[in-house]
Design a protein around this motif. Structure first.
Motif, PDB file in Angstrom:
ATOM      1  N   GLY A 180      -6.282  13.843  12.166  1.00  0.00           N
ATOM      2  CA  GLY A 180      -7.244  14.171  11.123  1.00  0.00           C
ATOM      3  C   GLY A 180      -8.275  15.152  11.658  1.00  0.00           C
ATOM      4  N   ASN A 181      -7.943  16.433  11.613  1.00  0.00           N
ATOM      5  CA  ASN A 181      -8.849  17.478  12.094  1.00  0.00           C
ATOM      6  C   ASN A 181      -9.195  18.419  10.947  1.00  0.00           C
ATOM      7  OD1 ASN A 181      -6.543  19.053  11.775  1.00  0.00           O
ATOM      8  ND2 ASN A 181      -6.031  19.007  13.954  1.00  0.00           N
ATOM      9  N   SER A 182      -9.770  19.559  11.256  1.00  0.00           N
ATOM     10  CA  SER A 182     -10.192  20.479  10.200  1.00  0.00           C
ATOM     11  C   SER A 182      -9.015  21.095   9.452  1.00  0.00           C
ATOM     12  CB  SER A 182     -11.071  21.595  10.795  1.00  0.00           C
ATOM     13  OG  SER A 182     -10.369  22.303  11.796  1.00  0.00           O
ATOM     14  N   SER A 183      -7.804  21.005  10.024  1.00  0.00           N
ATOM     15  CA  SER A 183      -6.609  21.571   9.384  1.00  0.00           C
ATOM     16  C   SER A 183      -5.700  20.500   8.793  1.00  0.00           C
ATOM     17  CB  SER A 183      -5.797  22.391  10.411  1.00  0.00           C
ATOM     18  OG  SER A 183      -6.581  23.392  11.001  1.00  0.00           O
ATOM     19  N   PHE A 184      -6.154  19.261   8.750  1.00  0.00           N
ATOM     20  CA  PHE A 184      -5.204  18.192   8.433  1.00  0.00           C
ATOM     21  C   PHE A 184      -4.683  18.258   7.001  1.00  0.00           C
ATOM     22  CE2 PHE A 184      -8.532  15.749   6.354  1.00  0.00           C
ATOM     23  CZ  PHE A 184      -7.865  14.829   5.538  1.00  0.00           C
ATOM     24  N   ILE A 185      -5.485  18.695   6.049  1.00  0.00           N
ATOM     25  CA  ILE A 185      -4.995  18.790   4.668  1.00  0.00           C
ATOM     26  C   ILE A 185      -3.890  19.832   4.572  1.00  0.00           C
ATOM     27  CG2 ILE A 185      -5.598  19.610   2.361  1.00  0.00           C
ATOM     28  CD1 ILE A 185      -6.335  16.738   2.715  1.00  0.00           C
ATOM     29  N   VAL A 203      -7.198   8.937  12.579  1.00  0.00           N
ATOM     30  CA  VAL A 203      -8.649   9.077  12.499  1.00  0.00           C
ATOM     31  C   VAL A 203      -9.170   9.230  13.926  1.00  0.00           C
ATOM     32  CG1 VAL A 203     -10.809   7.999  11.784  1.00  0.00           C
ATOM     33  CG2 VAL A 203      -8.732   7.663  10.414  1.00  0.00           C
ATOM     34  N   PRO A 204      -9.810  10.345  14.262  1.00  0.00           N
ATOM     35  CA  PRO A 204     -10.247  10.541  15.649  1.00  0.00           C
ATOM     36  C   PRO A 204     -11.220   9.462  16.097  1.00  0.00           C
ATOM     37  CG  PRO A 204     -11.204  12.203  14.193  1.00  0.00           C
ATOM     38  CD  PRO A 204     -10.179  11.472  13.393  1.00  0.00           C
ATOM     39  N   PHE A 205     -11.014   8.985  17.325  1.00  0.00           N
ATOM     40  CA  PHE A 205     -11.809   7.886  17.865  1.00  0.00           C
ATOM     41  C   PHE A 205     -12.036   8.140  19.352  1.00  0.00           C
ATOM     42  CE2 PHE A 205     -11.994   3.325  19.387  1.00  0.00           C
ATOM     43  CZ  PHE A 205     -13.246   3.064  18.862  1.00  0.00           C
ATOM     44  N   SER A 206     -13.185   7.724  19.839  1.00  0.00           N
ATOM     45  CA  SER A 206     -13.586   8.033  21.213  1.00  0.00           C
ATOM     46  C   SER A 206     -12.807   7.262  22.273  1.00  0.00           C
ATOM     47  CB  SER A 206     -15.085   7.755  21.384  1.00  0.00           C
ATOM     48  OG  SER A 206     -15.360   6.398  21.062  1.00  0.00           O
ATOM     49  N   ASP A 207     -12.194   6.131  21.908  1.00  0.00           N
ATOM     50  CA  ASP A 207     -11.490   5.304  22.888  1.00  0.00           C
ATOM     51  C   ASP A 207     -10.136   4.872  22.330  1.00  0.00           C
ATOM     52  OD1 ASP A 207     -10.999   3.879  25.196  1.00  0.00           O
ATOM     53  OD2 ASP A 207     -12.104   2.109  24.553  1.00  0.00           O
ATOM     54  N   PRO A 208      -9.205   5.818  22.143  1.00  0.00           N
ATOM     55  CA  PRO A 208      -7.928   5.525  21.482  1.00  0.00           C
ATOM     56  C   PRO A 208      -6.911   4.901  22.438  1.00  0.00           C
ATOM     57  CG  PRO A 208      -8.033   7.839  22.037  1.00  0.00           C
ATOM     58  CD  PRO A 208      -9.327   7.240  22.505  1.00  0.00           C
ATOM     59  N   VAL A 209      -6.933   3.590  22.563  1.00  0.00           N
ATOM     60  CA  VAL A 209      -6.187   2.904  23.609  1.00  0.00           C
ATOM     61  C   VAL A 209      -4.675   3.016  23.458  1.00  0.00           C
ATOM     62  CG1 VAL A 209      -8.028   1.274  24.127  1.00  0.00           C
ATOM     63  CG2 VAL A 209      -6.381   0.717  22.333  1.00  0.00           C
ATOM     64  N   ALA A 210      -4.163   3.271  22.258  1.00  0.00           N
ATOM     65  CA  ALA A 210      -2.706   3.345  22.055  1.00  0.00           C
ATOM     66  C   ALA A 210      -2.165   4.758  22.183  1.00  0.00           C
ATOM     67  CB  ALA A 210      -2.339   2.776  20.683  1.00  0.00           C
ATOM     68  N   ASP A 211      -3.044   5.748  22.364  1.00  0.00           N
ATOM     69  CA  ASP A 211      -2.623   7.141  22.304  1.00  0.00           C
ATOM     70  C   ASP A 211      -2.336   7.715  23.684  1.00  0.00           C
ATOM     71  OD1 ASP A 211      -2.973   7.018  19.596  1.00  0.00           O
ATOM     72  OD2 ASP A 211      -4.957   7.942  19.612  1.00  0.00           O
ATOM     73  N   GLY A 212      -1.306   8.546  23.740  1.00  0.00           N
ATOM     74  CA  GLY A 212      -0.999   9.297  24.938  1.00  0.00           C
ATOM     75  C   GLY A 212      -1.822  10.574  25.010  1.00  0.00           C
ATOM     76  N   PRO A 213      -1.595  11.398  26.038  1.00  0.00           N
ATOM     77  CA  PRO A 213      -2.475  12.548  26.291  1.00  0.00           C
ATOM     78  C   PRO A 213      -2.516  13.590  25.187  1.00  0.00           C
ATOM     79  CG  PRO A 213      -0.552  12.553  27.757  1.00  0.00           C
ATOM     80  CD  PRO A 213      -0.587  11.220  27.097  1.00  0.00           C
ATOM     81  N   VAL A 214      -1.393  13.864  24.517  1.00  0.00           N
ATOM     82  CA  VAL A 214      -1.385  14.903  23.479  1.00  0.00           C
ATOM     83  C   VAL A 214      -2.258  14.489  22.298  1.00  0.00           C
ATOM     84  CG1 VAL A 214       0.054  16.113  21.788  1.00  0.00           C
ATOM     85  CG2 VAL A 214       0.876  15.811  24.127  1.00  0.00           C
ATOM     86  N   ILE A 215      -2.061  13.278  21.811  1.00  0.00           N
ATOM     87  CA  ILE A 215      -2.839  12.813  20.664  1.00  0.00           C
ATOM     88  C   ILE A 215      -4.286  12.542  21.066  1.00  0.00           C
ATOM     89  CG2 ILE A 215      -3.074  10.922  18.996  1.00  0.00           C
ATOM     90  CD1 ILE A 215      -0.050  10.834  18.819  1.00  0.00           C
ATOM     91  N   MET A 216      -4.493  12.051  22.275  1.00  0.00           N
ATOM     92  CA  MET A 216      -5.856  11.820  22.755  1.00  0.00           C
ATOM     93  C   MET A 216      -6.642  13.129  22.801  1.00  0.00           C
ATOM     94  SD  MET A 216      -7.071   9.856  26.241  1.00  0.00           S
ATOM     95  CE  MET A 216      -6.095   8.417  25.810  1.00  0.00           C
ATOM     96  N   LYS A 221      -9.935  14.232  20.616  1.00  0.00           N
ATOM     97  CA  LYS A 221     -11.161  14.722  21.267  1.00  0.00           C
ATOM     98  C   LYS A 221     -11.610  16.036  20.625  1.00  0.00           C
ATOM     99  CE  LYS A 221     -12.944  15.905  25.872  1.00  0.00           C
ATOM    100  NZ  LYS A 221     -13.233  17.336  25.673  1.00  0.00           N
ATOM    101  N   LYS A 222     -10.663  16.938  20.375  1.00  0.00           N
ATOM    102  CA  LYS A 222     -10.993  18.223  19.745  1.00  0.00           C
ATOM    103  C   LYS A 222     -11.509  18.001  18.317  1.00  0.00           C
ATOM    104  CE  LYS A 222      -7.724  21.018  22.406  1.00  0.00           C
ATOM    105  NZ  LYS A 222      -6.437  21.772  22.376  1.00  0.00           N
ATOM    106  N   ALA A 223     -10.910  17.050  17.593  1.00  0.00           N
ATOM    107  CA  ALA A 223     -11.358  16.773  16.224  1.00  0.00           C
ATOM    108  C   ALA A 223     -12.787  16.243  16.219  1.00  0.00           C
ATOM    109  CB  ALA A 223     -10.414  15.771  15.556  1.00  0.00           C
ATOM    110  N   ILE A 224     -13.113  15.376  17.163  1.00  0.00           N
ATOM    111  CA  ILE A 224     -14.482  14.862  17.267  1.00  0.00           C
ATOM    112  C   ILE A 224     -15.448  16.009  17.566  1.00  0.00           C
ATOM    113  CG2 ILE A 224     -16.014  13.431  18.681  1.00  0.00           C
ATOM    114  CD1 ILE A 224     -13.646  11.464  18.967  1.00  0.00           C
ATOM    115  N   GLY A 260     -16.519  17.851  14.709  1.00  0.00           N
ATOM    116  CA  GLY A 260     -17.394  17.111  13.806  1.00  0.00           C
ATOM    117  C   GLY A 260     -16.645  16.308  12.751  1.00  0.00           C
ATOM    118  N   ILE A 261     -15.349  16.088  12.962  1.00  0.00           N
ATOM    119  CA  ILE A 261     -14.547  15.343  11.988  1.00  0.00           C
ATOM    120  C   ILE A 261     -14.877  13.858  12.069  1.00  0.00           C
ATOM    121  CG2 ILE A 261     -12.224  14.775  11.214  1.00  0.00           C
ATOM    122  CD1 ILE A 261     -13.016  17.728  10.888  1.00  0.00           C
ATOM    123  N   SER A 262     -15.058  13.245  10.915  1.00  0.00           N
ATOM    124  CA  SER A 262     -15.337  11.807  10.822  1.00  0.00           C
ATOM    125  C   SER A 262     -14.404  11.198   9.789  1.00  0.00           C
ATOM    126  CB  SER A 262     -16.791  11.576  10.405  1.00  0.00           C
ATOM    127  OG  SER A 262     -16.987  12.036   9.073  1.00  0.00           O
TER     128      SER A 262
END
Length: 242
Positions: free
Chosen positions: A11-16, A34-47, A51-54, A57-59
């Motif tokens: 979910g980033n600025s291009s997600f739609i 949904v971007p989250f600061s501590d994504p425990v299930a995510d690997g490096p690409v999605i993490m 981070k870039k989405a946060i 300013g994406i919420s």
């Protein structure tokens, strides 16, 4: 019989734009992270994508507002993959209401175990948004039976004991586990984590009702042009329809 294509996007600025492209490419359900600061299930690409989405300013508010505005233009169902902290701070009742307004089909909450998910369901008996269950390769059979009995939408089977993004290193007992879950489930059973190629897809759908593809799609949307991405999506859709 056609199998389910469930791609994941951040979910980033291009997600739609990405959601509409995948919907046009034949995605049955699109999983929106949904971007989250501590994504425990995510690997490096999605993490890294989160981070870039946060940083953009994406919420969750932005994601829900965009979905509400564009839901009439999207043919696929879509689910949110989010961590419970986000729901808690939003307020459960308000969050379910906002998801319903935005046309969200379901929620995947990887850090919420079965018992707490069932408690959440009891707190919100009138909700229309489904809560999707995950089953790991380490899940005991008795617990699988409980999950299957209460499952909504579909069951998401994790292909390995790892975070997202591992390349095709599926658990050796995966197909046996999927067949067992299907034998006791009233909803489709799909598999995700580490699925990248059409060969991976063809292998997995020998048993599964569909596939979730995450890191590979996030990477391609970031690095490839739209034509190349569409060609990849078309190849996946073709295998699932074969």
């Amino acid at each position: 019989m056609s199998k389910l294509f469930i791609p994941y996007i951040m979910g980033n600025s291009s997600f739609i734009q990405n959601l509409k492209m995948l919907s046009e490419a034949g995605a049955d359900i699109v999983e929106i992270g949904v971007p989250f600061s501590d994504p425990v299930a995510d690997g490096p690409v999605i993490m890294d994508a989160g981070k870039k989405a946060i940083e953009e300013g994406i919420s969750v508010n932005y994601i829900l507002e965009q979905l509400t505005q564009h839901k009439a233009d999207i043919n696929s169902n879509y689910v949110l993959m989010t961590y419970y902290n986000i729901i808690h701070h939003y307020g459960e009742e308000a969050f379910f209401a906002a998801c319903e307004d935005a046309g969200v089909y379901g929620l995947i909450i990887p850090d919420l175990p079965f018992e707490l998910i069932e408690q959440m369901k009891l707190r919100h008996p009138e909700r229309k948004v489904k809560i999707i269950s995950l089953v790991a390769m380490t899940t005991a059979k008795e617990r699988i039976e409980q999950i299957a009995q209460h499952a909504e939408g579909f069951i998401y089977t994790v292909t390995m004991n790892a975070t997202t993004g591992e390349n095709g290193k599926f658990h050796p007992e995966l197909k046996q586990r999927i067949n067992y879950i299907k034998s006791i489930s009233q909803v489709p059973v799909v598999a995700g984590f580490g699925i990248r190629t059409t060969d991976h897809v063809a292998d997995i759908i020998e048993g599964a009702d569909g596939v979730v593809i995450g890191s590979e799609i996030v990477r391609r949307l970031d690095e490839d042009d739209n034509a190349t991405s569409r060609q990849y999506f078309s190849g996946i859709r073709h295998v699932l329809d074969a």
